[in-house]
Design an enzyme around this catalytic site. Sequence first.
Site, PDB file in Angstrom:
ATOM      1  N   GLU A  76       0.818  -1.204   0.000  1.00  0.00           N
ATOM      2  CA  GLU A  76       0.000   0.000   0.000  1.00  0.00           C
ATOM      3  C   GLU A  76       0.863   1.271   0.000  1.00  0.00           C
ATOM      4  O   GLU A  76       1.797   1.399   0.796  1.00  0.00           O
ATOM      5  CB  GLU A  76      -0.937  -0.012   1.224  1.00  0.00           C
ATOM      6  CG  GLU A  76      -1.822   1.211   1.356  1.00  0.00           C
ATOM      7  CD  GLU A  76      -2.712   1.450   0.147  1.00  0.00           C
ATOM      8  OE1 GLU A  76      -3.300   0.491  -0.390  1.00  0.00           O
ATOM      9  OE2 GLU A  76      -2.808   2.627  -0.286  1.00  0.00           O
ATOM     10  N   ASP A  97       1.101   0.326  -5.086  1.00  0.00           N
ATOM     11  CA  ASP A  97      -0.101   0.653  -5.887  1.00  0.00           C
ATOM     12  C   ASP A  97      -0.119   2.090  -6.394  1.00  0.00           C
ATOM     13  O   ASP A  97      -0.610   2.361  -7.487  1.00  0.00           O
ATOM     14  CB  ASP A  97      -1.399   0.317  -5.141  1.00  0.00           C
ATOM     15  CG  ASP A  97      -1.628   1.104  -3.857  1.00  0.00           C
ATOM     16  OD1 ASP A  97      -0.652   1.628  -3.272  1.00  0.00           O
ATOM     17  OD2 ASP A  97      -2.797   1.191  -3.425  1.00  0.00           O
ATOM     18  N   HIS A  98       0.410   3.029  -5.613  1.00  0.00           N
ATOM     19  CA  HIS A  98       0.402   4.446  -6.004  1.00  0.00           C
ATOM     20  C   HIS A  98       1.232   5.236  -5.005  1.00  0.00           C
ATOM     21  O   HIS A  98       1.729   4.666  -4.035  1.00  0.00           O
ATOM     22  CB  HIS A  98      -1.029   5.009  -6.095  1.00  0.00           C
ATOM     23  CG  HIS A  98      -1.849   4.738  -4.849  1.00  0.00           C
ATOM     24  ND1 HIS A  98      -1.606   5.344  -3.643  1.00  0.00           N
ATOM     25  CD2 HIS A  98      -2.887   3.884  -4.630  1.00  0.00           C
ATOM     26  CE1 HIS A  98      -2.461   4.902  -2.745  1.00  0.00           C
ATOM     27  NE2 HIS A  98      -3.246   3.996  -3.297  1.00  0.00           N
ATOM     28  N   THR A 107      -6.324   2.659  -5.001  1.00  0.00           N
ATOM     29  CA  THR A 107      -6.083   1.212  -4.883  1.00  0.00           C
ATOM     30  C   THR A 107      -6.903   0.418  -5.895  1.00  0.00           C
ATOM     31  O   THR A 107      -6.396  -0.504  -6.536  1.00  0.00           O
ATOM     32  CB  THR A 107      -6.445   0.708  -3.468  1.00  0.00           C
ATOM     33  OG1 THR A 107      -5.502   1.212  -2.530  1.00  0.00           O
ATOM     34  CG2 THR A 107      -6.411  -0.815  -3.398  1.00  0.00           C
ATOM     35  N   HIS A 157      -0.841   3.322   4.981  1.00  0.00           N
ATOM     36  CA  HIS A 157      -1.847   4.155   4.310  1.00  0.00           C
ATOM     37  C   HIS A 157      -1.956   5.475   5.061  1.00  0.00           C
ATOM     38  O   HIS A 157      -1.871   5.488   6.292  1.00  0.00           O
ATOM     39  CB  HIS A 157      -3.199   3.424   4.301  1.00  0.00           C
ATOM     40  CG  HIS A 157      -4.230   4.083   3.424  1.00  0.00           C
ATOM     41  ND1 HIS A 157      -4.800   5.295   3.713  1.00  0.00           N
ATOM     42  CD2 HIS A 157      -4.776   3.679   2.253  1.00  0.00           C
ATOM     43  CE1 HIS A 157      -5.658   5.610   2.754  1.00  0.00           C
ATOM     44  NE2 HIS A 157      -5.655   4.652   1.857  1.00  0.00           N
TER      45      HIS A 157
HETATM   46  C1  GP9 Z   1      -8.733   0.014   1.734  1.00  0.00           C
HETATM   47  C2  GP9 Z   1      -7.575   0.194   0.862  1.00  0.00           C
HETATM   48  C3  GP9 Z   1      -7.244   1.640   0.601  1.00  0.00           C
HETATM   49  O1  GP9 Z   1      -9.447  -1.162   1.724  1.00  0.00           O
HETATM   50  O2  GP9 Z   1      -7.349  -0.730  -0.089  1.00  0.00           O
HETATM   51  O3  GP9 Z   1      -7.539   2.123  -0.644  1.00  0.00           O
HETATM   52  P1  GP9 Z   1      -6.994   3.555  -1.157  1.00  0.00           P
HETATM   53  O4  GP9 Z   1      -7.488   4.600  -0.174  1.00  0.00           O
HETATM   54  O5  GP9 Z   1      -5.494   3.495  -1.166  1.00  0.00           O
HETATM   55  O6  GP9 Z   1      -7.560   3.708  -2.503  1.00  0.00           O
HETATM   56 MN    MN Z   2      -3.961   2.373  -2.093  1.00  0.00          MN
END
Ligand code: GP9
Ligand code: MN
Length: 431
Positions: free
Chosen positions: A38, A258-259, A82, A199
């Site tokens: 993440e 992911d980003h 995500t 996150h």
């Molecule tokens: C929550 C997670 C976060 O289930 O996968 O998603 P994001 O905020 O990074 O899009």
């Molecule tokens: Mn994410």
Amino acid sequence: KKSELTSIEAFTDKHYAKPDPKLYGIAKHKNVIVIHLESFQQFLIGKKVNGQEVTPFLNKLYRSQSTYSFDNFFHQVGQGKTSDAENMLETSTYGLPQGSLFASLGSDNTFQAAPAILNQRAGYTSAVFHGNVASFWNRNNVYKNMGYQYFFDASYYDTSGDKATGYGLKDKLLFKDSVSYLQRLQQPFYVKYITVSNHFPYSLDSEDTSFKTTDTGDSTVDNYFQTAHYLDQSVQEFYQYLNKSGLAKNSIVMLYGDHYGISDSENKSLAKALNVDPDDWTDYDNAQLQRVPLMFNMPGYKKGRVEHQYGGEIDVLPTLLHLLGISSKRYIQFGTDLFSKQHDQVVAFRNKDWVDPDYTSLSGTIYSNKTKQEIHPKGKQEKQIKADQKKVNTELSLSDSLNEKNLLRFYHPKGFKAVNAGDYNYANGLD
Ligand code: GP9
Ligand code: MN
């Protein structure tokens, strides 16, 4: 609508890049374990803070001979964050120009996604492990339409008290508590772990970290190194289990960020931590910071190396399929195999900006990657850049038509059986 599908097919057919025969099938029949890191950016790899590596385990994996790693790999997400990353990795089609495809189209669209392809072509069982509630990003519905057989969401774990942070079960516990489910899956399996601890706002309980971080004065940046360090330890602990159980030697582990975790508005504080003068920070630097890691790790393999070709999330599925010895040619996929001689190195961002090995294009302003300065291309160079921009625009708009009009329901690749979401009932779990 069908004629539109024909022109999309013509584009992806022509764009197709054939696999490198030396790598085709090197992971055949292996379990696939996807680890979604993440908000994990490439600059964390190798980064030291106060003399201590932020992610020592991932650094080792990154440089290991058992891993193909990429240092010019970019995320390509839009507002779906995500979920956009997941969509690109599972389908090799882009997220939408606005919002999240998972949320807006994911309940009804036809997908020809990795879990179904791997199940139908090579007998893979599929599952997702994630410590947040199933409804987040509409995953519950999307995964069924993609053919995921199992989804172990928050309801499968104890998330009480300090076992969770904002987005769900802490990563160390996710990897630990999912073992009892993972062990019962029939092999070969295709499983995805979506971590959450790293996150925004990157908060951790004090008992989970002793990492001495930066003091930029920006708590987002300072905390980010701590949660990234925690994520690194989580992955290390999971590897201890993979090695002990013997799963490691039968698996290919794919790890990706992911980003971005630090947004453009915070990059000046980040610049301090990266020892760059914040006053020199430009839009060009923001764009270059959209690199995220991608690694294919095969424990026991010896020919891995760091790859330098440019690519992005759209390219992952054809690359993975080819490593598994499954041809991707019959599917509509916008990415190309990263290892192919014909791989397309122009990386499209969702807002039509792009980067390639030589140039970076941001709202029509062209920068030379060599000098990091704006240039005014002429002649042959200008022609090439215009052609690249046109291809980026075409590719994004064809992907949007495909998804917005749900055109895959009319597309029947050889041997592909349409997924029936009704086959899956995650509430019942494993029986
Ligand atoms: C929550 C997670 C976060 O289930 O996968 O998603 P994001 O905020 O990074 O899009
Ligand atoms: Mn994410």
